[in-house]
Design a protein around this motif. Sequence first.
Motif, PDB file in Angstrom:
ATOM      1  N   HIS A 134       0.816  -1.219   0.000  1.00 21.70           N
ATOM      2  CA  HIS A 134       0.000   0.000   0.000  1.00 21.70           C
ATOM      3  C   HIS A 134       0.849   1.269   0.000  1.00 21.70           C
ATOM      4  O   HIS A 134       1.968   1.283   0.513  1.00 21.70           O
ATOM      5  CB  HIS A 134      -0.915   0.027   1.235  1.00 21.70           C
ATOM      6  N   LYS A 135       0.276   2.319  -0.560  1.00 21.18           N
ATOM      7  CA  LYS A 135       0.793   3.675  -0.390  1.00 21.18           C
ATOM      8  C   LYS A 135      -0.118   4.399   0.589  1.00 21.18           C
ATOM      9  O   LYS A 135      -1.350   4.289   0.509  1.00 21.18           O
ATOM     10  CB  LYS A 135       0.798   4.440  -1.715  1.00 21.18           C
ATOM     11  N   ILE A 151       6.172   9.532   9.145  1.00 18.20           N
ATOM     12  CA  ILE A 151       5.789   8.232   9.705  1.00 18.20           C
ATOM     13  C   ILE A 151       5.936   7.139   8.643  1.00 18.20           C
ATOM     14  O   ILE A 151       6.451   6.049   8.912  1.00 18.20           O
ATOM     15  CB  ILE A 151       4.347   8.279  10.243  1.00 18.20           C
ATOM     16  N   SER A 152       5.512   7.446   7.425  1.00 16.05           N
ATOM     17  CA  SER A 152       5.608   6.466   6.341  1.00 16.05           C
ATOM     18  C   SER A 152       7.055   6.058   6.096  1.00 16.05           C
ATOM     19  O   SER A 152       7.365   4.870   5.921  1.00 16.05           O
ATOM     20  CB  SER A 152       5.012   7.046   5.050  1.00 16.05           C
ATOM     21  N   ARG A 153       7.932   7.048   6.067  1.00 17.67           N
ATOM     22  CA  ARG A 153       9.339   6.739   5.783  1.00 17.67           C
ATOM     23  C   ARG A 153       9.942   5.859   6.873  1.00 17.67           C
ATOM     24  O   ARG A 153      10.698   4.924   6.586  1.00 17.67           O
ATOM     25  CB  ARG A 153      10.122   8.044   5.634  1.00 17.67           C
ATOM     26  N   ILE A 154       9.602   6.124   8.116  1.00 14.39           N
ATOM     27  CA  ILE A 154      10.102   5.295   9.209  1.00 14.39           C
ATOM     28  C   ILE A 154       9.585   3.869   9.093  1.00 14.39           C
ATOM     29  O   ILE A 154      10.316   2.896   9.331  1.00 14.39           O
ATOM     30  CB  ILE A 154       9.717   5.908  10.567  1.00 14.39           C
ATOM     31  N   LEU A 155       8.322   3.732   8.697  1.00 16.42           N
ATOM     32  CA  LEU A 155       7.726   2.406   8.580  1.00 16.42           C
ATOM     33  C   LEU A 155       8.141   1.685   7.296  1.00 16.42           C
ATOM     34  O   LEU A 155       7.806   0.513   7.104  1.00 16.42           O
ATOM     35  CB  LEU A 155       6.197   2.508   8.631  1.00 16.42           C
ATOM     36  N   GLY A 156       8.859   2.386   6.421  1.00 11.91           N
ATOM     37  CA  GLY A 156       9.330   1.756   5.203  1.00 11.91           C
ATOM     38  C   GLY A 156       8.260   1.572   4.154  1.00 11.91           C
ATOM     39  O   GLY A 156       8.303   0.615   3.371  1.00 11.91           O
ATOM     40  N   CYS A 157       7.285   2.486   4.111  1.00  8.85           N
ATOM     41  CA  CYS A 157       6.252   2.435   3.081  1.00  8.85           C
ATOM     42  C   CYS A 157       6.232   3.766   2.323  1.00  8.85           C
ATOM     43  O   CYS A 157       6.805   4.753   2.764  1.00  8.85           O
ATOM     44  CB  CYS A 157       4.883   2.130   3.681  1.00  8.85           C
ATOM     45  N   ARG A 158       5.566   3.784   1.192  1.00 11.09           N
ATOM     46  CA  ARG A 158       5.471   5.007   0.401  1.00 11.09           C
ATOM     47  C   ARG A 158       4.428   5.921   1.012  1.00 11.09           C
ATOM     48  O   ARG A 158       3.304   5.521   1.297  1.00 11.09           O
ATOM     49  CB  ARG A 158       5.078   4.678  -1.045  1.00 11.09           C
ATOM     50  N   ASN A 211      -3.745   2.459  -3.028  1.00 11.85           N
ATOM     51  CA  ASN A 211      -3.682   3.738  -2.337  1.00 11.85           C
ATOM     52  C   ASN A 211      -4.655   3.749  -1.163  1.00 11.85           C
ATOM     53  O   ASN A 211      -5.864   3.576  -1.351  1.00 11.85           O
ATOM     54  CB  ASN A 211      -4.031   4.881  -3.287  1.00 11.85           C
ATOM     55  N   VAL A 212      -4.135   3.935   0.026  1.00 12.28           N
ATOM     56  CA  VAL A 212      -4.973   4.012   1.227  1.00 12.28           C
ATOM     57  C   VAL A 212      -5.055   5.470   1.647  1.00 12.28           C
ATOM     58  O   VAL A 212      -4.048   6.091   2.002  1.00 12.28           O
ATOM     59  CB  VAL A 212      -4.379   3.159   2.370  1.00 12.28           C
ATOM     60  N   ILE A 213      -6.245   6.024   1.594  1.00  6.59           N
ATOM     61  CA  ILE A 213      -6.453   7.445   1.925  1.00  6.59           C
ATOM     62  C   ILE A 213      -6.598   7.582   3.430  1.00  6.59           C
ATOM     63  O   ILE A 213      -7.522   7.016   4.028  1.00  6.59           O
ATOM     64  CB  ILE A 213      -7.703   8.010   1.220  1.00  6.59           C
ATOM     65  N   LEU A 214      -5.705   8.336   4.034  1.00  4.08           N
ATOM     66  CA  LEU A 214      -5.750   8.579   5.483  1.00  4.08           C
ATOM     67  C   LEU A 214      -6.203  10.019   5.693  1.00  4.08           C
ATOM     68  O   LEU A 214      -5.402  10.925   5.949  1.00  4.08           O
ATOM     69  CB  LEU A 214      -4.379   8.307   6.094  1.00  4.08           C
ATOM     70  N   ASN A 215      -7.498  10.208   5.561  1.00  7.23           N
ATOM     71  CA  ASN A 215      -8.079  11.554   5.562  1.00  7.23           C
ATOM     72  C   ASN A 215      -8.230  12.058   6.994  1.00  7.23           C
ATOM     73  O   ASN A 215      -9.117  11.613   7.728  1.00  7.23           O
ATOM     74  CB  ASN A 215      -9.439  11.535   4.856  1.00  7.23           C
ATOM     75  N   GLN A 216      -7.380  12.989   7.374  1.00 10.12           N
ATOM     76  CA  GLN A 216      -7.392  13.493   8.748  1.00 10.12           C
ATOM     77  C   GLN A 216      -8.727  14.102   9.144  1.00 10.12           C
ATOM     78  O   GLN A 216      -9.052  14.167  10.332  1.00 10.12           O
ATOM     79  CB  GLN A 216      -6.298  14.544   8.927  1.00 10.12           C
ATOM     80  N   PHE A 217      -9.518  14.543   8.176  1.00 11.17           N
ATOM     81  CA  PHE A 217     -10.798  15.178   8.468  1.00 11.17           C
ATOM     82  C   PHE A 217     -11.889  14.161   8.822  1.00 11.17           C
ATOM     83  O   PHE A 217     -12.940  14.534   9.340  1.00 11.17           O
ATOM     84  CB  PHE A 217     -11.259  16.024   7.281  1.00 11.17           C
ATOM     85  N   SER A 218     -11.620  12.889   8.540  1.00 10.38           N
ATOM     86  CA  SER A 218     -12.633  11.864   8.829  1.00 10.38           C
ATOM     87  C   SER A 218     -12.072  10.663   9.590  1.00 10.38           C
ATOM     88  O   SER A 218     -12.838   9.766   9.955  1.00 10.38           O
ATOM     89  CB  SER A 218     -13.279  11.369   7.525  1.00 10.38           C
ATOM     90  N   GLU A 219     -10.763  10.632   9.840  1.00 12.70           N
ATOM     91  CA  GLU A 219     -10.142   9.512  10.559  1.00 12.70           C
ATOM     92  C   GLU A 219     -10.246   9.757  12.068  1.00 12.70           C
ATOM     93  O   GLU A 219      -9.636  10.688  12.600  1.00 12.70           O
ATOM     94  CB  GLU A 219      -8.670   9.375  10.164  1.00 12.70           C
TER      95      GLU A 219
END
Length: 499
Positions: A134-135, A151-158, A211-219
Amino acid sequence: MNWTELATEICDHRVYDRAVQHLRAARVVLPTFEQLADPSQIPGGVANELATVDPDAAQASNLFRVHWYNDQARRGRQRVPLYLDLPTALTGTKARILVALGRYFPMIGAHKVLAAYGCLVPRLVTGQFDPEHHKAIWPSTGNYCRGGVAISRILGCRGVAVLPAGMSQERFDWLMNWVAEPRDIVRTPGTESNVKEIYDKCAELARDPANVILNQFSEFGNYLAHYVCTGPALSAVFEDARARDPDLRLGAFVAASGSAGTLGAGDYLKTEFGAKIVAVEAVECPTMLYNGYGEHNIQGIGDKHIPFIHNVENTDIVVGISDRSTDSLNLLFNSEIGLRYLAERRRLAPALLAGLDGLGLSSIANVLAAIKTAKRLGLGPADAIVTVATDSAQMYGSERQKFAAAHYPGGFGEVNAGEVFARHCEAVEDDHVIELTKVDRNRIFNLGYYTWVEQQGVPIEDFDRRKGQEFWHGLQAAVPLWDGLIEEFNARAALNRQG
């Protein structure tokens, strides 16, 4: 998709197992929310290791610095979060205004990295995010997407940042140094007010299931991270001030709406102290105040819609602040002429002057809204208001240059400094302030219908469910379950840190 039900158990064991293997290989251990709320719970071995880790490095240990208790060097820990206690000489009100400083968070120098962690990690430990496949898509007006990319870079994901093209140059400069590829910075049309354009781009990106959308307005992880971590941190700030003034009362908590995540801390403070919750927005785009619209430059506070994670029915006051005030004070607080004026003519203490660069544009808006709130409520020396400085002036050097060139082409002088202070500090009144009635809250809640039901396809049942406080209490009960999942995830990765 259920918009209001949080996953508190493993949803896909194959995805989960791959995530465990990935983090084991990357040697990443995840802190629990309890540890980020109370860093004294972090194992001693981790604390010792952190002493040698650059707080701006993309190293896994820095996840254990995603909290409010970092010291000025951001290498050690404080007993109490660092904050400014603003004097009457600056605010014009006798009420104590206490400003917790987000600049001491790691990697991005802003507290939005906490929100990013709160949105991604629950998905990771419930088998909803595969770091190898996933991205992570981070829609934002600037700081949240920076936190997400870190956070993504630390976890090794895009990690992919989606933000308006008109945001400060410093945001884009930072992102260029952190993303895997330049195309992982997606510029959408407009500036701070153009949140819908961000949503439209995310809808386009979401057509690709990778693509996983991490929408701060709804998460709701955004809301919960601030309820669990920022709320107690601000409580510690208030208690520190009250230790020197035992009769001090907490009158209000003030925060710009933005994604409404930080407002979650207000729910905690209202429960603990009975503090009123004050939401801030730009006068130039008065969505909550007047059902209005427009453009503004208070970068980081969003507008033109009501975030899905805003607990509207628990909000007490809405305050509007002009971007002319925030831009003007950004220049006053960060120019040699302005600081000299404040020192010589206003007799502000050197320590305070040295701390004013800890206030970014939205932070200044929060301070001005706190002043308006104190004046509207008639608060005095026995009352305190707590607020946050999301980021620092470091993100807005380019904005100061543009503002000075547009409004002071002949140079910003001492007379100009005096005029700015008089107009934007001394003359602050309680205009553009609404103490919300039931009708007002219903009106603001209902405004969200057009974004979330009509545009984003949220079922009306999920939309309406958020009206009652029992819904929010139920959310809060999920965090200990997430912490249990984090601990189990770490154990399976066989990298549990011991003291």
